[in-house]
Design a protein around this motif. Structure first.
Motif, mmCIF file in Angstrom:
data_model
loop_
_atom_site.group_PDB
_atom_site.id
_atom_site.type_symbol
_atom_site.label_atom_id
_atom_site.label_comp_id
_atom_site.label_asym_id
_atom_site.label_seq_id
_atom_site.Cartn_x
_atom_site.Cartn_y
_atom_site.Cartn_z
ATOM 1 N N ARG A 164 0.370 8.259 -5.488
ATOM 2 C CA ARG A 164 -0.566 9.380 -5.398
ATOM 3 C C ARG A 164 0.183 10.679 -5.129
ATOM 4 O O ARG A 164 -0.132 11.726 -5.688
ATOM 5 C CB ARG A 164 -1.584 9.132 -4.279
ATOM 6 C CG ARG A 164 -2.639 8.091 -4.638
ATOM 7 C CD ARG A 164 -3.507 7.764 -3.421
ATOM 8 N NE ARG A 164 -4.597 6.868 -3.768
ATOM 9 C CZ ARG A 164 -5.388 6.273 -2.874
ATOM 10 N NH1 ARG A 164 -5.198 6.477 -1.566
ATOM 11 N NH2 ARG A 164 -6.369 5.477 -3.267
ATOM 12 N N SER A 165 1.175 10.598 -4.284
ATOM 13 C CA SER A 165 1.953 11.797 -3.958
ATOM 14 C C SER A 165 2.697 12.317 -5.185
ATOM 15 O O SER A 165 2.735 13.523 -5.448
ATOM 16 C CB SER A 165 2.948 11.494 -2.841
ATOM 17 O OG SER A 165 2.266 11.104 -1.663
ATOM 18 N N VAL A 171 -3.914 -4.334 -12.080
ATOM 19 C CA VAL A 171 -4.998 -3.368 -11.903
ATOM 20 C C VAL A 171 -4.627 -1.961 -12.372
ATOM 21 O O VAL A 171 -3.779 -1.803 -13.240
ATOM 22 C CB VAL A 171 -5.418 -3.301 -10.416
ATOM 23 C CG1 VAL A 171 -6.902 -2.941 -10.343
ATOM 24 C CG2 VAL A 171 -5.161 -4.595 -9.710
ATOM 25 N N ALA A 172 -5.286 -0.985 -11.849
ATOM 26 C CA ALA A 172 -5.000 0.381 -12.275
ATOM 27 C C ALA A 172 -5.522 1.361 -11.237
ATOM 28 O O ALA A 172 -5.727 0.995 -10.111
ATOM 29 C CB ALA A 172 -5.651 0.652 -13.606
ATOM 30 N N HIS A 173 -5.741 2.563 -11.657
ATOM 31 C CA HIS A 173 -6.183 3.625 -10.753
ATOM 32 C C HIS A 173 -5.233 3.758 -9.565
ATOM 33 O O HIS A 173 -4.379 2.936 -9.343
ATOM 34 C CB HIS A 173 -7.588 3.311 -10.202
ATOM 35 C CG HIS A 173 -8.660 3.679 -11.155
ATOM 36 N ND1 HIS A 173 -8.873 4.952 -11.585
ATOM 37 C CD2 HIS A 173 -9.588 2.913 -11.767
ATOM 38 C CE1 HIS A 173 -9.895 4.950 -12.410
ATOM 39 N NE2 HIS A 173 -10.342 3.745 -12.556
ATOM 40 N N THR A 174 -5.429 4.831 -8.866
ATOM 41 C CA THR A 174 -4.823 4.917 -7.542
ATOM 42 C C THR A 174 -5.841 5.579 -6.633
ATOM 43 O O THR A 174 -5.523 6.054 -5.590
ATOM 44 C CB THR A 174 -3.508 5.740 -7.566
ATOM 45 O OG1 THR A 174 -3.668 6.863 -8.423
ATOM 46 C CG2 THR A 174 -2.352 4.888 -7.999
ATOM 47 N N HIS A 209 8.742 0.491 5.291
ATOM 48 C CA HIS A 209 8.188 0.875 3.998
ATOM 49 C C HIS A 209 8.841 0.151 2.848
ATOM 50 O O HIS A 209 8.380 0.199 1.733
ATOM 51 C CB HIS A 209 8.306 2.386 3.800
ATOM 52 C CG HIS A 209 9.736 2.866 3.810
ATOM 53 N ND1 HIS A 209 10.507 2.821 4.929
ATOM 54 C CD2 HIS A 209 10.498 3.390 2.826
ATOM 55 C CE1 HIS A 209 11.717 3.307 4.639
ATOM 56 N NE2 HIS A 209 11.737 3.662 3.377
ATOM 57 N N ILE A 252 1.127 2.713 -3.372
ATOM 58 C CA ILE A 252 -0.054 3.509 -3.757
ATOM 59 C C ILE A 252 0.044 4.920 -3.188
ATOM 60 O O ILE A 252 -0.159 5.904 -3.901
ATOM 61 C CB ILE A 252 -1.346 2.841 -3.236
ATOM 62 C CG1 ILE A 252 -1.449 1.411 -3.758
ATOM 63 C CG2 ILE A 252 -2.556 3.664 -3.636
ATOM 64 C CD1 ILE A 252 -1.497 1.304 -5.248
ATOM 65 N N HIS A 253 0.374 4.999 -1.919
ATOM 66 C CA HIS A 253 0.447 6.322 -1.303
ATOM 67 C C HIS A 253 1.507 7.190 -1.969
ATOM 68 O O HIS A 253 1.287 8.377 -2.218
ATOM 69 C CB HIS A 253 0.740 6.187 0.199
ATOM 70 C CG HIS A 253 -0.329 5.460 0.946
ATOM 71 N ND1 HIS A 253 -1.669 5.814 0.879
ATOM 72 C CD2 HIS A 253 -0.286 4.375 1.770
ATOM 73 C CE1 HIS A 253 -2.386 4.985 1.629
ATOM 74 N NE2 HIS A 253 -1.577 4.099 2.174
ATOM 75 N N VAL A 254 2.633 6.583 -2.256
ATOM 76 C CA VAL A 254 3.695 7.354 -2.894
ATOM 77 C C VAL A 254 3.313 7.716 -4.331
ATOM 78 O O VAL A 254 3.554 8.845 -4.778
ATOM 79 C CB VAL A 254 5.031 6.581 -2.877
ATOM 80 C CG1 VAL A 254 6.082 7.308 -3.708
ATOM 81 C CG2 VAL A 254 5.517 6.408 -1.445
ATOM 82 N N SER A 301 0.828 -1.204 0.000
ATOM 83 C CA SER A 301 0.000 0.000 0.000
ATOM 84 C C SER A 301 0.867 1.259 0.000
ATOM 85 O O SER A 301 0.426 2.316 -0.447
ATOM 86 C CB SER A 301 -0.955 0.006 1.189
ATOM 87 O OG SER A 301 -0.222 0.034 2.382
ATOM 88 N N GLU A 302 2.099 1.102 0.453
ATOM 89 C CA GLU A 302 3.023 2.234 0.425
ATOM 90 C C GLU A 302 3.228 2.722 -1.014
ATOM 91 O O GLU A 302 3.311 3.925 -1.254
ATOM 92 C CB GLU A 302 4.351 1.809 1.059
ATOM 93 C CG GLU A 302 5.410 2.891 1.096
ATOM 94 C CD GLU A 302 5.108 4.016 2.070
ATOM 95 O OE1 GLU A 302 4.056 3.959 2.762
ATOM 96 O OE2 GLU A 302 5.887 4.957 2.124
ATOM 97 N N GLY A 362 12.374 7.455 3.724
ATOM 98 C CA GLY A 362 11.214 6.728 4.220
ATOM 99 C C GLY A 362 10.356 7.584 5.110
ATOM 100 O O GLY A 362 10.711 8.718 5.423
ATOM 101 N N PRO A 363 9.182 7.055 5.529
ATOM 102 C CA PRO A 363 8.240 7.812 6.352
ATOM 103 C C PRO A 363 8.917 8.255 7.637
ATOM 104 O O PRO A 363 9.799 7.572 8.150
ATOM 105 C CB PRO A 363 7.135 6.799 6.650
ATOM 106 C CG PRO A 363 7.298 5.707 5.654
ATOM 107 C CD PRO A 363 8.739 5.689 5.296
#
Lengths: 206, 206
Positions: free
Chosen positions: A143-144, A203-206, A192, A139-141, A136-137, A185-186
DNA sequence: CAGGCGTAGCTAATATAATTAGCTTTATGG
DNA sequence: CCATAAAGCTAATTATATTAGCTACGCCTG
Protein backbone atom coordinates in the motif's frame (compact mmCIF):
# COMPACT_ATOMS: atom_id res chain seq x y z
CA UNK A 1 -24.53 4.83 -47.44
CA UNK A 2 -21.98 2.19 -46.51
CA UNK A 3 -21.98 1.12 -42.91
CA UNK A 4 -19.33 2.41 -40.55
CA UNK A 5 -18.50 -1.05 -39.27
CA UNK A 6 -17.90 -0.04 -35.69
CA UNK A 7 -17.30 -2.32 -32.74
CA UNK A 8 -17.00 -1.79 -29.03
CA UNK A 9 -13.23 -1.85 -29.31
CA UNK A 10 -13.22 0.66 -32.12
CA UNK A 11 -15.37 2.99 -30.05
CA UNK A 12 -12.99 2.67 -27.13
CA UNK A 13 -10.08 3.32 -29.49
CA UNK A 14 -11.69 6.55 -30.58
CA UNK A 15 -12.47 7.50 -27.01
CA UNK A 16 -8.85 7.02 -26.00
CA UNK A 17 -7.74 9.14 -28.93
CA UNK A 18 -10.11 11.93 -27.96
CA UNK A 19 -8.96 11.66 -24.36
CA UNK A 20 -5.29 11.80 -25.31
CA UNK A 21 -5.73 14.74 -27.65
CA UNK A 22 -8.21 16.92 -25.85
CA UNK A 23 -8.29 15.88 -22.21
CA UNK A 24 -10.83 14.27 -19.89
CA UNK A 25 -13.47 16.96 -20.18
CA UNK A 26 -13.55 16.63 -23.94
CA UNK A 27 -14.34 12.93 -23.72
CA UNK A 28 -17.99 13.17 -24.72
CA UNK A 29 -20.17 10.86 -26.74
CA UNK A 30 -20.56 13.65 -29.27
CA UNK A 31 -16.80 13.90 -29.77
CA UNK A 32 -16.40 10.14 -30.09
CA UNK A 33 -19.30 9.98 -32.53
CA UNK A 34 -17.78 12.73 -34.65
CA UNK A 35 -14.45 10.94 -34.71
CA UNK A 36 -15.96 7.61 -35.71
CA UNK A 37 -18.17 9.24 -38.33
CA UNK A 38 -21.43 8.18 -36.78
CA UNK A 39 -24.40 9.89 -35.12
CA UNK A 40 -24.20 10.12 -31.35
CA UNK A 41 -27.04 7.72 -30.50
CA UNK A 42 -25.48 5.06 -32.71
CA UNK A 43 -22.74 4.61 -30.13
CA UNK A 44 -25.29 3.03 -27.83
CA UNK A 45 -25.25 0.03 -30.12
CA UNK A 46 -21.72 -0.69 -28.91
CA UNK A 47 -21.45 0.87 -25.50
CA UNK A 48 -23.98 1.52 -22.76
CA UNK A 49 -23.63 5.27 -22.48
CA UNK A 50 -20.86 7.60 -21.42
CA UNK A 51 -20.43 5.92 -18.06
CA UNK A 52 -19.58 2.56 -19.53
CA UNK A 53 -17.34 4.14 -22.14
CA UNK A 54 -15.35 5.90 -19.45
CA UNK A 55 -15.07 2.69 -17.50
CA UNK A 56 -13.82 0.81 -20.52
CA UNK A 57 -11.21 3.45 -21.19
CA UNK A 58 -10.11 3.19 -17.57
CA UNK A 59 -9.90 -0.59 -17.75
CA UNK A 60 -7.76 -0.42 -20.84
CA UNK A 61 -5.44 2.17 -19.33
CA UNK A 62 -5.09 0.27 -16.08
CA UNK A 63 -4.19 -2.85 -18.02
CA UNK A 64 -1.61 -0.95 -20.04
CA UNK A 65 -0.11 0.25 -16.79
CA UNK A 66 -0.05 -3.28 -15.42
CA UNK A 67 1.53 -4.58 -18.62
CA UNK A 68 4.28 -2.05 -18.47
CA UNK A 69 5.03 -2.70 -14.82
CA UNK A 70 5.04 -6.42 -15.35
CA UNK A 71 7.53 -6.15 -18.18
CA UNK A 72 9.74 -3.84 -16.17
CA UNK A 73 9.86 -6.02 -13.10
CA UNK A 74 10.43 -9.30 -14.89
CA UNK A 75 13.80 -10.78 -14.13
CA UNK A 76 14.57 -8.40 -11.29
CA UNK A 77 14.25 -8.63 -7.56
CA UNK A 78 14.41 -6.54 -4.41
CA UNK A 79 15.68 -2.97 -4.80
CA UNK A 80 16.22 -3.52 -8.47
CA UNK A 81 12.66 -4.69 -9.01
CA UNK A 82 11.18 -2.00 -6.80
CA UNK A 83 13.04 0.69 -8.65
CA UNK A 84 12.03 -0.68 -12.05
CA UNK A 85 8.42 -0.99 -11.02
CA UNK A 86 8.24 2.54 -9.70
CA UNK A 87 9.93 3.91 -12.81
CA UNK A 88 7.57 2.01 -15.08
CA UNK A 89 4.58 3.31 -13.15
CA UNK A 90 5.64 6.90 -13.47
CA UNK A 91 6.71 6.65 -17.07
CA UNK A 92 3.29 5.39 -18.03
CA UNK A 93 1.63 8.30 -16.27
CA UNK A 94 3.97 10.80 -17.92
CA UNK A 95 3.52 9.35 -21.38
CA UNK A 96 -0.25 9.20 -21.10
CA UNK A 97 -1.21 11.84 -18.58
CA UNK A 98 -4.82 12.04 -19.69
CA UNK A 99 -5.32 8.31 -19.52
CA UNK A 100 -3.75 8.27 -16.11
CA UNK A 101 -5.92 11.14 -14.94
CA UNK A 102 -9.00 9.34 -16.21
CA UNK A 103 -8.48 6.43 -13.84
CA UNK A 104 -11.42 6.68 -11.45
CA UNK A 105 -11.00 8.58 -8.21
CA UNK A 106 -14.15 7.19 -6.72
CA UNK A 107 -14.93 3.62 -5.80
CA UNK A 108 -16.33 1.90 -8.87
CA UNK A 109 -17.99 -1.52 -8.80
CA UNK A 110 -16.80 -2.56 -12.24
CA UNK A 111 -15.29 -6.07 -12.00
CA UNK A 112 -13.08 -5.56 -15.04
CA UNK A 113 -11.61 -2.47 -13.51
CA UNK A 114 -11.11 -4.28 -10.24
CA UNK A 115 -9.31 -7.04 -12.11
CA UNK A 116 -7.05 -4.58 -13.89
CA UNK A 117 -6.31 -2.84 -10.61
CA UNK A 118 -5.51 -6.18 -9.08
CA UNK A 119 -2.94 -6.80 -11.75
CA UNK A 120 -1.09 -3.68 -10.68
CA UNK A 121 -1.32 -4.73 -7.06
CA UNK A 122 -0.07 -8.21 -7.89
CA UNK A 123 3.00 -6.81 -9.55
CA UNK A 124 3.77 -4.76 -6.47
CA UNK A 125 3.26 -7.75 -4.22
CA UNK A 126 5.49 -9.78 -6.50
CA UNK A 127 8.29 -7.26 -6.50
CA UNK A 128 8.21 -7.25 -2.73
CA UNK A 129 8.60 -11.00 -2.66
CA UNK A 130 12.36 -10.81 -2.44
CA UNK A 131 12.17 -8.91 0.80
CA UNK A 132 10.60 -11.81 2.67
CA UNK A 133 8.23 -9.65 4.60
CA UNK A 134 5.73 -11.32 6.85
CA UNK A 135 2.13 -11.71 5.79
CA UNK A 136 0.39 -8.51 6.69
CA UNK A 137 3.60 -6.52 6.50
CA UNK A 138 3.64 -7.15 2.77
CA UNK A 139 0.23 -5.59 2.47
CA UNK A 140 1.19 -2.51 4.41
CA UNK A 141 4.33 -2.02 2.40
CA UNK A 142 2.53 -2.66 -0.89
CA UNK A 143 0.00 0.00 0.00
CA UNK A 144 2.83 2.36 0.83
CA UNK A 145 4.56 1.70 -2.46
CA UNK A 146 1.39 2.17 -4.43
CA UNK A 147 0.62 5.36 -2.55
CA UNK A 148 4.08 6.73 -3.27
CA UNK A 149 3.88 5.80 -6.94
CA UNK A 150 0.40 7.17 -7.42
CA UNK A 151 1.03 10.31 -5.43
CA UNK A 152 4.15 11.20 -7.34
CA UNK A 153 2.60 10.47 -10.71
CA UNK A 154 -0.54 12.41 -9.86
CA UNK A 155 1.35 15.43 -8.62
CA UNK A 156 3.78 15.53 -11.49
CA UNK A 157 1.21 15.06 -14.24
CA UNK A 158 -0.89 17.75 -12.57
CA UNK A 159 2.00 20.15 -12.87
CA UNK A 160 2.58 20.22 -9.15
CA UNK A 161 6.35 20.54 -9.34
CA UNK A 162 7.07 24.14 -10.25
CA UNK A 163 10.54 24.64 -8.89
CA UNK A 164 13.72 24.24 -10.86
CA UNK A 165 14.74 20.98 -9.18
CA UNK A 166 14.56 18.08 -11.61
CA UNK A 167 11.51 15.90 -10.90
CA UNK A 168 13.47 12.85 -12.03
CA UNK A 169 15.87 13.41 -9.16
CA UNK A 170 12.97 13.84 -6.77
CA UNK A 171 11.56 10.56 -7.96
CA UNK A 172 14.90 8.87 -7.41
CA UNK A 173 14.90 10.25 -3.91
CA UNK A 174 11.41 8.91 -3.28
CA UNK A 175 12.46 5.46 -4.41
CA UNK A 176 15.53 5.78 -2.23
CA UNK A 177 13.45 6.61 0.82
CA UNK A 178 11.48 3.43 0.34
CA UNK A 179 14.50 1.29 -0.44
CA UNK A 180 16.35 2.50 2.62
CA UNK A 181 13.22 2.25 4.76
CA UNK A 182 12.76 -1.34 3.66
CA UNK A 183 16.34 -2.17 4.47
CA UNK A 184 15.92 -0.99 8.03
CA UNK A 185 12.45 -2.28 8.83
CA UNK A 186 9.80 -0.64 11.03
CA UNK A 187 11.14 1.78 13.58
CA UNK A 188 9.38 -0.03 16.39
CA UNK A 189 10.94 -3.34 17.23
CA UNK A 190 8.32 -5.58 15.62
CA UNK A 191 9.54 -8.40 13.43
CA UNK A 192 8.98 -7.81 9.77
CA UNK A 193 10.93 -10.50 8.03
CA UNK A 194 9.36 -13.87 7.72
CA UNK A 195 11.60 -16.90 8.05
CA UNK A 196 11.63 -18.13 4.47
CA UNK A 197 8.35 -19.55 3.29
CA UNK A 198 6.70 -19.57 -0.11
CA UNK A 199 4.20 -16.95 -1.04
CA UNK A 200 1.30 -17.65 -3.34
CA UNK A 201 -0.20 -14.95 -5.48
CA UNK A 202 -3.84 -15.93 -5.35
CA UNK A 203 -6.02 -13.10 -4.07
CA UNK A 204 -5.78 -9.46 -5.00
CA UNK A 205 -6.55 -5.94 -3.90
CA UNK A 206 -4.78 -4.32 -1.05
CA UNK B 1 -40.64 38.87 -2.48
CA UNK B 2 -37.87 39.45 0.02
CA UNK B 3 -34.38 39.19 -1.30
CA UNK B 4 -32.28 36.14 -0.61
CA UNK B 5 -29.30 38.18 0.53
CA UNK B 6 -26.67 35.98 -1.01
CA UNK B 7 -22.97 36.65 -1.23
CA UNK B 8 -20.07 34.92 -2.90
CA UNK B 9 -19.16 33.27 0.37
CA UNK B 10 -22.69 32.07 0.95
CA UNK B 11 -22.73 30.54 -2.52
CA UNK B 12 -19.47 28.76 -1.84
CA UNK B 13 -20.88 27.55 1.50
CA UNK B 14 -23.80 26.02 -0.31
CA UNK B 15 -21.53 24.51 -2.93
CA UNK B 16 -19.41 22.86 -0.27
CA UNK B 17 -22.53 21.48 1.38
CA UNK B 18 -23.76 20.02 -1.90
CA UNK B 19 -20.33 18.58 -2.57
CA UNK B 20 -20.10 16.99 0.87
CA UNK B 21 -23.57 15.52 0.71
CA UNK B 22 -23.87 14.36 -2.85
CA UNK B 23 -20.39 14.13 -4.31
CA UNK B 24 -18.44 15.95 -7.02
CA UNK B 25 -20.76 15.11 -9.89
CA UNK B 26 -23.72 16.59 -8.07
CA UNK B 27 -21.99 19.92 -7.70
CA UNK B 28 -24.01 21.79 -10.33
CA UNK B 29 -25.19 25.36 -10.44
CA UNK B 30 -28.74 24.03 -10.44
CA UNK B 31 -28.15 22.18 -7.17
CA UNK B 32 -26.51 25.16 -5.53
CA UNK B 33 -29.29 27.43 -6.72
CA UNK B 34 -31.90 25.10 -5.29
CA UNK B 35 -30.13 24.98 -1.96
CA UNK B 36 -29.80 28.74 -1.71
CA UNK B 37 -33.39 29.27 -2.81
CA UNK B 38 -32.58 31.21 -5.91
CA UNK B 39 -32.90 30.72 -9.67
CA UNK B 40 -29.84 29.30 -11.37
CA UNK B 41 -28.82 32.38 -13.37
CA UNK B 42 -28.90 34.49 -10.21
CA UNK B 43 -25.76 32.76 -9.06
CA UNK B 44 -23.85 34.57 -11.78
CA UNK B 45 -24.27 37.72 -9.72
CA UNK B 46 -21.89 36.22 -7.17
CA UNK B 47 -19.76 33.79 -9.06
CA UNK B 48 -18.56 33.62 -12.63
CA UNK B 49 -20.01 30.30 -13.65
CA UNK B 50 -19.43 26.73 -12.56
CA UNK B 51 -15.73 26.88 -13.27
CA UNK B 52 -15.06 29.66 -10.85
CA UNK B 53 -17.32 28.10 -8.24
CA UNK B 54 -15.37 24.87 -8.40
CA UNK B 55 -12.13 26.77 -8.13
CA UNK B 56 -13.36 28.65 -5.08
CA UNK B 57 -14.41 25.44 -3.42
CA UNK B 58 -10.97 24.01 -4.12
CA UNK B 59 -9.24 27.06 -2.71
CA UNK B 60 -11.26 26.86 0.46
CA UNK B 61 -10.56 23.15 0.87
CA UNK B 62 -6.87 23.54 0.22
CA UNK B 63 -6.71 26.27 2.83
CA UNK B 64 -8.55 24.09 5.34
CA UNK B 65 -5.99 21.39 4.70
CA UNK B 66 -3.15 23.84 5.17
CA UNK B 67 -4.71 25.13 8.40
CA UNK B 68 -5.01 21.68 9.81
CA UNK B 69 -1.47 20.73 8.92
CA UNK B 70 -0.11 23.95 10.32
CA UNK B 71 -1.86 23.40 13.63
CA UNK B 72 -0.67 19.81 13.81
CA UNK B 73 2.96 20.60 13.15
CA UNK B 74 3.21 23.59 15.47
CA UNK B 75 5.53 22.94 18.37
CA UNK B 76 6.94 19.75 16.93
CA UNK B 77 10.06 18.94 14.99
CA UNK B 78 11.69 16.17 13.01
CA UNK B 79 10.03 12.75 13.13
CA UNK B 80 7.42 14.07 15.47
CA UNK B 81 6.51 16.91 13.13
CA UNK B 82 6.63 14.73 10.05
CA UNK B 83 4.33 12.19 11.63
CA UNK B 84 1.89 14.86 12.82
CA UNK B 85 1.84 16.52 9.43
CA UNK B 86 1.17 13.29 7.58
CA UNK B 87 -1.57 12.34 10.00
CA UNK B 88 -3.21 15.72 9.70
CA UNK B 89 -3.10 15.49 5.92
CA UNK B 90 -4.77 12.13 5.85
CA UNK B 91 -7.33 12.93 8.51
CA UNK B 92 -8.51 15.91 6.51
CA UNK B 93 -8.95 13.77 3.43
CA UNK B 94 -10.83 11.11 5.35
CA UNK B 95 -13.12 13.58 7.06
CA UNK B 96 -13.92 15.43 3.86
CA UNK B 97 -13.38 12.94 1.06
CA UNK B 98 -15.44 14.85 -1.46
CA UNK B 99 -13.66 18.09 -0.81
CA UNK B 100 -10.36 16.31 -1.11
CA UNK B 101 -11.40 14.64 -4.34
CA UNK B 102 -12.49 18.00 -5.72
CA UNK B 103 -8.98 19.41 -5.53
CA UNK B 104 -7.97 19.87 -9.15
CA UNK B 105 -6.06 17.12 -10.93
CA UNK B 106 -5.07 19.30 -13.81
CA UNK B 107 -2.85 22.35 -13.77
CA UNK B 108 -4.97 25.37 -12.98
CA UNK B 109 -3.75 28.94 -13.35
CA UNK B 110 -5.77 30.30 -10.40
CA UNK B 111 -3.42 32.37 -8.21
CA UNK B 112 -5.54 31.84 -5.09
CA UNK B 113 -5.32 28.13 -5.55
CA UNK B 114 -1.61 28.36 -6.12
CA UNK B 115 -1.30 30.35 -2.90
CA UNK B 116 -3.30 27.79 -0.95
CA UNK B 117 -1.22 24.99 -2.40
CA UNK B 118 1.90 26.87 -1.44
CA UNK B 119 0.74 26.99 2.14
CA UNK B 120 0.66 23.20 2.22
CA UNK B 121 4.08 23.06 0.65
CA UNK B 122 5.44 25.56 3.14
CA UNK B 123 4.27 23.45 6.04
CA UNK B 124 6.06 20.46 4.60
CA UNK B 125 9.22 22.46 4.05
CA UNK B 126 8.95 23.76 7.60
CA UNK B 127 8.55 20.34 9.12
CA UNK B 128 11.65 19.21 7.28
CA UNK B 129 13.62 22.09 8.73
CA UNK B 130 14.79 20.06 11.69
CA UNK B 131 16.50 17.58 9.44
CA UNK B 132 18.98 20.13 8.15
CA UNK B 133 18.88 18.89 4.61
CA UNK B 134 20.81 20.77 2.01
CA UNK B 135 19.05 23.15 -0.35
CA UNK B 136 17.75 21.08 -3.20
CA UNK B 137 17.59 17.98 -1.09
CA UNK B 138 14.80 19.62 0.90
CA UNK B 139 12.83 20.09 -2.26
CA UNK B 140 13.23 16.49 -3.34
CA UNK B 141 12.24 15.20 0.06
CA UNK B 142 9.31 17.59 0.32
CA UNK B 143 8.02 16.36 -3.01
CA UNK B 144 8.40 12.80 -1.79
CA UNK B 145 6.51 13.53 1.38
CA UNK B 146 3.74 15.28 -0.46
CA UNK B 147 3.53 12.45 -2.97
CA UNK B 148 3.28 9.88 -0.18
CA UNK B 149 0.62 11.86 1.67
CA UNK B 150 -1.43 12.56 -1.42
CA UNK B 151 -1.13 9.07 -2.79
CA UNK B 152 -2.21 7.43 0.41
CA UNK B 153 -5.10 9.82 0.94
CA UNK B 154 -6.25 9.47 -2.65
CA UNK B 155 -6.13 5.69 -2.60
CA UNK B 156 -7.83 5.32 0.73
CA UNK B 157 -10.63 7.78 0.03
CA UNK B 158 -11.16 6.10 -3.31
CA UNK B 159 -11.73 2.82 -1.51
CA UNK B 160 -8.51 1.35 -2.80
CA UNK B 161 -7.73 -0.67 0.30
CA UNK B 162 -10.00 -3.69 0.22
CA UNK B 163 -8.12 -6.18 2.30
CA UNK B 164 -8.62 -6.80 6.00
CA UNK B 165 -5.38 -5.12 7.03
CA UNK B 166 -6.02 -1.90 8.92
CA UNK B 167 -5.29 1.13 6.72
CA UNK B 168 -4.19 3.03 9.83
CA UNK B 169 -1.39 0.55 10.28
CA UNK B 170 -0.46 0.85 6.63
CA UNK B 171 -0.29 4.58 7.03
CA UNK B 172 1.97 4.21 10.06
CA UNK B 173 4.19 1.99 7.98
CA UNK B 174 4.35 4.56 5.22
CA UNK B 175 5.38 7.24 7.69
CA UNK B 176 7.92 4.84 9.08
CA UNK B 177 9.44 4.22 5.70
CA UNK B 178 10.00 7.92 5.28
CA UNK B 179 11.26 8.45 8.81
CA UNK B 180 13.74 5.66 8.51
CA UNK B 181 14.71 6.69 5.01
CA UNK B 182 15.41 10.20 6.25
CA UNK B 183 17.50 8.90 9.08
CA UNK B 184 19.76 7.02 6.69
CA UNK B 185 20.04 9.50 3.85
CA UNK B 186 20.29 8.74 0.12
CA UNK B 187 21.61 5.32 -0.73
CA UNK B 188 24.30 6.78 -2.95
CA UNK B 189 27.05 8.48 -1.06
CA UNK B 190 26.04 12.08 -1.76
CA UNK B 191 25.94 14.49 1.14
CA UNK B 192 22.46 15.39 2.21
CA UNK B 193 22.89 17.20 5.50
CA UNK B 194 23.85 20.80 5.39
CA UNK B 195 26.22 22.07 8.02
CA UNK B 196 23.89 24.18 10.09
CA UNK B 197 22.63 27.28 8.36
CA UNK B 198 19.37 29.16 8.58
CA UNK B 199 16.60 28.49 6.15
CA UNK B 200 14.22 31.21 5.04
CA UNK B 201 10.67 30.40 3.99
CA UNK B 202 10.23 32.91 1.20
CA UNK B 203 9.30 31.23 -2.07
CA UNK B 204 6.79 28.47 -2.53
CA UNK B 205 5.77 25.61 -4.79
CA UNK B 206 7.86 22.54 -5.14
C1' DC C 1 -39.19 61.75 3.55
C1' DA C 2 -38.89 61.45 -1.52
C1' DG C 3 -36.37 60.33 -5.17
C1' DG C 4 -32.90 57.78 -7.53
C1' DC C 5 -29.86 54.30 -8.45
C1' DG C 6 -27.10 50.20 -8.09
C1' DT C 7 -27.64 45.57 -8.07
C1' DA C 8 -29.83 41.09 -6.66
C1' DG C 9 -32.78 38.35 -8.59
C1' DC C 10 -36.04 37.00 -12.25
C1' DT C 11 -37.75 35.13 -16.81
C1' DA C 12 -36.81 33.94 -21.42
C1' DA C 13 -33.90 32.15 -24.79
C1' DT C 14 -29.84 29.53 -26.70
C1' DA C 15 -26.49 25.88 -26.92
C1' DT C 16 -24.56 21.46 -25.77
C1' DA C 17 -24.87 16.92 -24.09
C1' DA C 18 -26.95 12.48 -22.78
C1' DT C 19 -30.35 9.42 -23.40
C1' DT C 20 -34.65 6.90 -25.19
C1' DA C 21 -37.86 5.47 -28.76
C1' DG C 22 -38.81 3.87 -32.84
C1' DC C 23 -37.84 3.60 -37.84
C1' DT C 24 -34.81 2.09 -41.86
C1' DT C 25 -31.57 -0.40 -44.10
C1' DT C 26 -27.61 -3.16 -44.56
C1' DA C 27 -25.63 -7.54 -44.65
C1' DT C 28 -25.74 -12.14 -44.13
C1' DG C 29 -27.20 -16.96 -43.57
C1' DG C 30 -30.49 -20.28 -44.76
C1' DC D 1 -33.62 -14.88 -52.94
C1' DC D 2 -35.49 -13.51 -48.88
C1' DA D 3 -35.84 -13.12 -43.72
C1' DT D 4 -33.95 -11.32 -39.95
C1' DA D 5 -30.73 -9.43 -36.57
C1' DA D 6 -28.17 -5.66 -35.81
C1' DA D 7 -26.20 -1.12 -37.20
C1' DG D 8 -27.29 3.17 -37.92
C1' DC D 9 -30.50 7.10 -38.34
C1' DT D 10 -33.83 10.89 -37.03
C1' DA D 11 -36.73 12.90 -33.68
C1' DA D 12 -37.82 14.01 -29.14
C1' DT D 13 -36.90 14.62 -24.08
C1' DT D 14 -34.28 16.09 -20.24
C1' DA D 15 -30.68 18.38 -17.77
C1' DT D 16 -27.35 21.74 -17.58
C1' DA D 17 -24.70 26.03 -18.39
C1' DT D 18 -24.73 30.42 -19.99
C1' DT D 19 -26.31 35.11 -21.93
C1' DA D 20 -29.51 38.95 -22.37
C1' DG D 21 -32.40 41.96 -20.73
C1' DC D 22 -36.09 43.27 -17.41
C1' DT D 23 -37.80 44.45 -12.61
C1' DA D 24 -37.94 45.73 -8.21
C1' DC D 25 -35.70 45.92 -3.54
C1' DG D 26 -33.38 48.65 -0.47
C1' DC D 27 -30.12 51.91 0.59
C1' DC D 28 -28.18 56.50 0.32
C1' DT D 29 -28.67 61.12 -0.52
C1' DG D 30 -30.69 65.49 -1.00
Amino acid sequence: MPRAGLSTDAVVDAAVAVLDEHGPDALTLAAVAARTGVATPSLYKHVDGLGELRRRVAVRSMNELADRMTAAVLGRSRDDALRAGMMAYRSYALEHPNRYAALPQHPVPDPDLAAAGDRVVQVILALLRGYDLEDSEVIHVARSVRAAAHGFAALQTAGGFQLAEDPDTSHERLIDLIVVGLREGPSDGSPHHRDQTVQDGSVAHT
